[in-house]
Design a protein around this motif. Structure first.
Motif, PDB file in Angstrom:
ATOM      1  N   THR A   8       6.553  -3.012  -7.141  1.00  0.00           N
ATOM      2  CA  THR A   8       6.331  -3.870  -8.254  1.00  0.00           C
ATOM      3  C   THR A   8       6.202  -5.834  -7.395  1.00  0.00           C
ATOM      4  O   THR A   8       5.070  -6.636  -7.582  1.00  0.00           O
TER       5      THR A   8
ATOM      6  N   SER B 148       4.335  -5.778  -4.576  1.00  0.00           N
ATOM      7  CA  SER B 148       2.662  -5.612  -4.616  1.00  0.00           C
ATOM      8  C   SER B 148       2.689  -7.728  -5.386  1.00  0.00           C
ATOM      9  O   SER B 148       1.210  -7.986  -4.827  1.00  0.00           O
ATOM     10  N   SER B 149       3.521  -7.981  -5.778  1.00  0.00           N
ATOM     11  CA  SER B 149       3.753  -9.099  -6.474  1.00  0.00           C
ATOM     12  C   SER B 149       3.305 -10.575  -4.979  1.00  0.00           C
ATOM     13  O   SER B 149       2.605 -11.033  -5.297  1.00  0.00           O
TER      14      SER B 149
ATOM     15  N   GLU C 160       2.017  -9.693  -2.529  1.00  0.00           N
ATOM     16  CA  GLU C 160       0.462  -8.910  -1.664  1.00  0.00           C
ATOM     17  C   GLU C 160      -0.314  -9.684  -2.518  1.00  0.00           C
ATOM     18  O   GLU C 160      -1.169 -10.654  -1.878  1.00  0.00           O
ATOM     19  N   GLU C 161       0.232 -10.330  -3.449  1.00  0.00           N
ATOM     20  CA  GLU C 161      -0.808 -10.830  -4.936  1.00  0.00           C
ATOM     21  C   GLU C 161      -0.379 -12.278  -4.881  1.00  0.00           C
ATOM     22  O   GLU C 161      -1.407 -12.847  -5.778  1.00  0.00           O
ATOM     23  N   GLY C 162      -0.051 -12.829  -4.100  1.00  0.00           N
ATOM     24  CA  GLY C 162      -0.124 -14.508  -4.373  1.00  0.00           C
ATOM     25  C   GLY C 162       1.009 -14.789  -5.346  1.00  0.00           C
ATOM     26  O   GLY C 162       0.753 -15.971  -6.321  1.00  0.00           O
TER      27      GLY C 162
ATOM     28  N   GLU D 289       0.293 -13.892  -8.701  1.00  0.00           N
ATOM     29  CA  GLU D 289      -0.637 -13.791  -9.828  1.00  0.00           C
ATOM     30  C   GLU D 289      -0.494 -12.685 -11.089  1.00  0.00           C
ATOM     31  O   GLU D 289      -0.980 -12.187 -12.224  1.00  0.00           O
ATOM     32  N   SER D 290       0.183 -11.419 -10.518  1.00  0.00           N
ATOM     33  CA  SER D 290       0.010 -10.102 -11.311  1.00  0.00           C
ATOM     34  C   SER D 290       0.439 -10.438 -12.921  1.00  0.00           C
ATOM     35  O   SER D 290       0.804 -11.118 -13.335  1.00  0.00           O
TER      36      SER D 290
END
Length: 136
Positions: free
Chosen positions: A105, A108-109, A111-113, A115-116
């Motif tokens: 998690t 992933s957060s 990598e997504e900047g 904004e998840s």
């Protein structure tokens, strides 16, 4: 505080005065206060191994019989719970799975900047049945 669903489904009363969260150095005094209530608790759910150890010290010093007078369940599956007499019932959380999911998690957060959307994961615990509970 809202009545927990498990108590509601079992038709058991919710006693907010039994719900306590205190630092380690206040556990013994808090247990003393709980057991001096007009209706002292007949069961204890220790949220971690530190609380469980302090609770067992308290009941030993006062010769409270487990489970005849007090049922106890510990969370964290403390190693000493299985060698205690009687063996203490514990709940084990899948910490390795929880850690892996937390790392996924977080990555992933990143990598997504950042904004998840927050996601709630539920992990199924295991119960290690000891002899510290009257009925389970």
């Amino acid at each position: 505080m809202k009545k927990p669903k498990a108590l509601e489904e079992a038709g058991l009363p919710f006693r907010e005065e039994y719900m306590r969260s205190v630092p380690r150095e206040e556990i013994q005094q808090t247990l003393k206060e709980l057991f001096q209530l007009p209706e002292p608790p007949t069961a204890l759910l220790a949220g971690n191994d530190i609380v469980l150890a302090e609770a067992l010290k308290y009941v030993n010093a006062r010769r409270i019989r487990i489970p005849a007078e007090l049922s106890i369940i510990g969370i964290d599956d403390a190693e000493f719970a299985h060698i205690y007499n009687p063996p203490i019932t514990t709940i084990t959380q899948p910490i390795a799975d929880m850690g892996k999911q937390a790392a996924k998690t977080l990555l992933s957060s990143i990598e997504e900047g950042g904004e998840s959307v927050p996601i709630i994961y539920r992990f199924v615990p295991d119960i290690n049945r000891g002899e510290s509970v009257k009925t389970l």
